[in-house]
Design a protein around this motif. Sequence first.
Motif, PDB file in Angstrom:
ATOM      1  N   ALA A  21       5.958  -9.169  13.776  1.00 56.21           N
ATOM      2  CA  ALA A  21       6.655 -10.018  12.720  1.00 56.21           C
ATOM      3  C   ALA A  21       6.791 -11.534  13.283  1.00 56.21           C
ATOM      4  N   ALA A  27       1.227  -5.018  10.064  1.00 57.08           N
ATOM      5  CA  ALA A  27       2.471  -4.678   9.347  1.00 57.08           C
ATOM      6  C   ALA A  27       3.089  -3.401   9.990  1.00 57.08           C
ATOM      7  N   SER A 286       6.447 -15.926  -0.511  1.00 58.62           N
ATOM      8  CA  SER A 286       7.317 -15.287   0.429  1.00 58.62           C
ATOM      9  C   SER A 286       7.031 -13.754   0.569  1.00 58.62           C
ATOM     10  N   GLY A 287       6.732 -13.127  -0.641  1.00 59.11           N
ATOM     11  CA  GLY A 287       6.908 -11.933  -0.760  1.00 59.11           C
ATOM     12  C   GLY A 287       8.474 -11.415  -0.966  1.00 59.11           C
ATOM     13  N   TRP A 291      10.538  -6.908  -0.950  1.00 59.28           N
ATOM     14  CA  TRP A 291      11.263  -6.490   0.317  1.00 59.28           C
ATOM     15  C   TRP A 291      11.454  -4.799   0.198  1.00 59.28           C
ATOM     16  N   ASN A 294       8.449  -3.686   1.504  1.00 59.52           N
ATOM     17  CA  ASN A 294       7.940  -4.100   2.866  1.00 59.52           C
ATOM     18  C   ASN A 294       9.118  -5.068   3.474  1.00 59.52           C
ATOM     19  N   GLU A 296      10.424  -5.522   6.318  1.00 59.52           N
ATOM     20  CA  GLU A 296      10.026  -6.380   7.702  1.00 59.52           C
ATOM     21  C   GLU A 296       9.551  -7.630   7.412  1.00 59.52           C
ATOM     22  N   THR A 297       9.096  -8.091   6.305  1.00 55.39           N
ATOM     23  CA  THR A 297       8.544  -9.192   5.851  1.00 55.39           C
ATOM     24  C   THR A 297       9.577 -10.430   5.763  1.00 55.39           C
ATOM     25  N   ARG A 300       9.190 -12.265   9.166  1.00 52.71           N
ATOM     26  CA  ARG A 300       7.978 -13.092   9.336  1.00 52.71           C
ATOM     27  C   ARG A 300       8.210 -14.522   8.695  1.00 52.71           C
TER      28      ARG A 300
END
Length: 394
Positions: A21, A27, A286-287, A291, A294, A296-297, A300
């Motif tokens: 990250a 990923a 940003s996504g 969450w 994913n 762990e994003t 990042r």
Amino acid sequence: MTPSARLQAAIELVEAIATAAREGGAAADTLIRDYFKQRRYAGSGDRRAVRDLVYRAIRRSGERPPSGRAALLGLAEQDEDLLALFDGSPHGPAPIAAGESGAGAAVVPAWLLPRLDPLVNTEEVPSLLDRAPLDLRVNRLKGDREAAAALLPEARPTPLSPLGLRLPEGSQVENKDAWHSGLVEVQDEGSQLVALACGVAPGQDVIDLCAGAGGKTLALAAEMGNRGRIIASDTDRGRLSRLAPRLARAGVTNVEQSLLNPRAELDALADWRGKADAVLVDAPCSGSGTWRRNPETRWRLDPQRLSRLVELQAYLLDVAVELVRPGGTITYAVCSLLVEEGREQALGFEARCSSFVSEAAAIPGGRSCGPGRLLTPGHDGTDGFFVARWRAPC
């Protein structure tokens, strides 16, 4: 593997995931898969147990932890059985040192919390890390929801999308006839609604400007009944390359792929200037709306990366202005719950392009959010999305 060895494996994996990250590496799912490829002795029960520990630790740590050990120790501080496994046994983690403490717990990194859209209130924040359901979109080119449900009796209709089916947790779909035949495609209900918000029709010329692997391209093609033309474009060769087999399985024949050079998109799409009936800008973001899939994003993202993403989103909207025909539409979507990427980005577009008329995104669910609508896990049970649509002046 002993329980202590499983814990040590989780520590090693979280360490690798946190490093990736920080450095822009692979990923979490990829790292976990590769880890066990090199450890064939781990049985299926071991893999499940380690994966569960890894994701429990990731979900608990809103901030990137200083180490994998700190992340798992933080988790263990709330679980006496786990705490006892720091026992120094062979292949297990070393005993806890005097004064050693675990990483803190949080859903949202502290610097991002004030940047969530005001609609995402304190009570709703924990839902951002709920386990996401497995949703399917029924492909109208192959059949209807009733036909798909007959092949998937365990599935239930999604509450918002007229094309959606939801499978029980842990279901496998890629071994089902409904998937192999192209009747269904894995797609979150929120993504289905974004595609429906575009309001495309058979015979139109449509540009999916940030098509990626093509999930929304496939949905648009089905809404158009394979009539008209869709340009699926992206600057990421790897993601775009995954579209062709998906098109074939879905029976889609009206899509052309276009690999673009970053910041030179209009060079490749020069023939489309002022001609597209509809442009979808499903922009890089940003996504933060994904969450729960994913987690762990969160690790990042930093203020500098967020600033670059916000600037890129504005740029892509300006590209769309050059491509849409008079009277055509631009639909902007981000899988984000951050105000800068959603309502503020949309308001900025309206300030730059005041002749464009805001239109309500005709979708069920969501809440009014500036010029658009916001879908959230807590309110709608979908991934988080902001979506807005405008009509170009004639």
